[in-house]
Design a protein around this motif. Sequence first.
Motif, PDB file in Angstrom:
ATOM      1  N   ALA A   1       1.794   9.302  -6.330  1.00 43.49           N
ATOM      2  CA  ALA A   1       1.907  10.786  -5.796  1.00 43.49           C
ATOM      3  C   ALA A   1       3.110  11.089  -6.437  1.00 43.49           C
TER       4      ALA A   1
ATOM      5  N   SER B   1       0.885   3.957  -2.851  1.00 40.05           N
ATOM      6  CA  SER B   1       0.799   5.209  -2.500  1.00 40.05           C
ATOM      7  C   SER B   1       2.493   6.614  -3.052  1.00 40.05           C
TER       8      SER B   1
ATOM      9  N   ASP C   1       0.834  -1.148   0.074  1.00 42.02           N
ATOM     10  CA  ASP C   1      -0.377  -0.045  -0.144  1.00 42.02           C
ATOM     11  C   ASP C   1       0.978   1.584   0.331  1.00 42.02           C
ATOM     12  N   ILE C   2       2.276   1.568   0.698  1.00 36.55           N
ATOM     13  CA  ILE C   2       2.487   2.291   0.349  1.00 36.55           C
ATOM     14  C   ILE C   2       3.570   2.936  -0.441  1.00 36.55           C
TER      15      ILE C   2
END
Length: 66
Positions: free
Chosen positions: A24, A20, A16-17
């Motif tokens: 970005a 993300s 998930d990190i």
Amino acid sequence: MRNVEQISSVKSELLDIFMSLEVAEHAQRKKSAASRYLRARRGIELHDEFRRLERDITDWDDDMTQ
């Protein structure tokens, strides 16, 4: 069994990190590309305007000498 669940949970959080960060980074690249495109477009328009003005001045100068 609990250990496997913890590892799975950590893997999921890391994924998930990572996703993300990728999202970005993609948004930043897209914003930078749009900015570069706009600067290039403005440069082209300015160049065309200078050429047009130079041609108009030359035409006006020729009309005045005749």
